[in-house]
Design an enzyme around this catalytic site. Structure first.
Site, PDB file in Angstrom:
ATOM      1  CE  LYS A 161      -4.363  -0.823   2.480  1.00  0.00           C
ATOM      2  NZ  LYS A 161      -5.241  -0.093   3.746  1.00  0.00           N
ATOM      3  CB  VAL A 162       2.333   3.532  -2.395  1.00  0.00           C
ATOM      4  CG1 VAL A 162       2.352   4.422  -2.503  1.00  0.00           C
ATOM      5  CG2 VAL A 162       3.520   2.153  -2.032  1.00  0.00           C
TER       6      VAL A 162
END
Length: 419
Positions: A161-162
């Site tokens: 997750k960014v």
């Protein structure tokens, strides 16, 4: 981070994973109600880090779980990882004495996040989204480095997750080009996801719909009904068009659901991340009929002076032209300040506004949902977009929970150093 430290931390992850010895879950097969939803084209994830709660709902129709700073903090604050934190702190003190206090906290948090995600993998044979420390949200190189490190631990099951920031767009692009599957999080609008799909090319993009509905209600702008849903459906249609044109592979996640009624209303969206409460409520009282709804738009209840909310689902031609012009600039040479500057010059200054320290402090004080009166004039004049404001608020919300998690780790590290 040196190869020595990365290798040491990797070893700690495997050691702690072995200590928990999470047994594979006996997965029930073939739930008819979830299968009906699958037939519309929607893939099912659970939005929880609670292993016991997930086990109550998990069936063969589910394929992934997603965690975040808030969900991991809840698990750590229960105390089940305290012994692990002590062990990790002791090893880092002995074998990595050059690390600063903050680096030890972050490496310990990395281990906890990875171990918990691997326990979910082991228990459910699932894909799991793992989240980076919020301190990396505006650091391209650190996002890439830690994204690589997470992925190396479990390349067959981990999504990284960014968060959606100027730096995140560029880091997600780099990770994706290395074959690392990115879940681009903290999105709130179709236009944010349009840029993400074209520039960053993540595997997944999100609309956090529940927070959007809550903002409209809390601000007295309407009932809140349909706001997040309309943004999600608009984003889904844009991504479908990009995929059909061969311009992107990105799939839409409907995130932050708050109401089981949203399940049927959004059937056909690529992926749902269902909180336990919503999944349980829907399963107890499923919709009578369910079908593909992506081509439909829900009615929204908005006051006349809330036209700025329309930015959540509108992706005007001029915006798409601005994205195309950006891609012509050699995207791999872009720096984070280039993105806000480009969209401001193209006539969209509120899309990626440059936040002042005062803005950041106001958002922090506002809490999870921004207070309209603090932002009304700037939302109306377009210098701040509602999607950008909600994104900043979400980032600060996760950072608050990250700080609570870091605080618990810090107590054990300080105790280890005194002993």
């Amino acid at each position: 981070m040196s190869n020595h430290i990365a290798g040491l931390v990797h070893r700690l992850v495997e050691d702690e994973r072995a200590r928990f010895e999470e047994p594979p879950s006996a997965i029930p097969h073939g739930d008819s109600e979830w299968h009906k939803l699958q037939e519309t084209g929607t893939r099912l994830w659970l939005d929880t880090g609670d292993i016991d709660q997930a086990a109550e709902l998990w069936t063969s129709e589910f394929e992934a779980l997603t965690t975040n700073n808030t969900l991991l903090n809840r698990e750590v604050q229960k105390g089940g990882y305290d012994a692990a934190i002590r062990r990790i702190a002791g090893v880092l003190n002995r074998e990595a004495p050059a690390l600063s206090g903050e680096e030890r906290i972050r490496e310990t948090g990395f281990v906890l996040n990875a171990v918990h995600a691997l326990r979910l993998v082991d228990r459910f044979d699932a894909h799991v989204s793992v989240e980076l420390h919020t301190a990396f949200a505006r650091r391209v190189e650190l996002t890439v480095e830690y994204g690589r490190r997470y992925y190396a631990l479990c390349p067959e099951r981990f999504y990284v997750k960014v968060p959606l920031t100027p730096e995140g767009f560029l880091a997600a692009r780099r990770l994706g080009r290395e074959g690392i599957p990115v879940n681009f999080t903290l999105g709130f609008s179709a236009r944010q996801n349009y840029l993400a799909a074209c520039l960053a090319q993540p595997l997944f993009a999100n609309v956090f719909m529940g927070r959007l509905n809550a903002f409209v209600v809390d601000s007295g702008l309407g009932s809140g009904a349909g706001i997040g849903e309309k943004a999600t459906l608009a984003s889904q249609r844009e991504l479908i068009q990009l995929r059909e044109n061969g311009a992107s592979r990105t799939k839409q996640i409907g995130a932050s659901m708050r109401d089981p009624g949203q399940v049927a209303a959004l059937a056909g969206v690529d992926i749902f991340t269902l909180p336990v409460k919503v999944a349980r409520a829907y399963r107890e009282q499923p919709a009578n009929g369910i079908g593909y709804r992506v081509g439909e738009d829900p009615a929204v209840d908005l006051d006349e002076d809330a036209s700025f909310v329309h930015e959540l689902w509108d992706v005007p031609r001029g915006f798409k032209q601005a994205v195309a012009a950006l891609l012509d600039l050699d995207p791999d040479s872009l720096q984070p300040p280039d993105l806000p500057r480009h969209f401001a010059e193209a006539g969209f200054p509120g899309f990626l506004p440059e936040w002042s320290p005062g803005d950041e402090e106001t958002v922090r004080r506002d809490g999870k949902i921004p207070v309209l009166e603090h932002w009304r004039d700037r939302l109306r004049d377009g210098s701040v977009g509602l999607d950008a404001l909600m994104n900043l608020s979400g980032l600060h919300s996760f950072a608050t929970d990250q700080q609570a998690l870091d605080g618990r780790i810090r107590r054990f590290i300080d105790a280890a150093e005194r002993s």
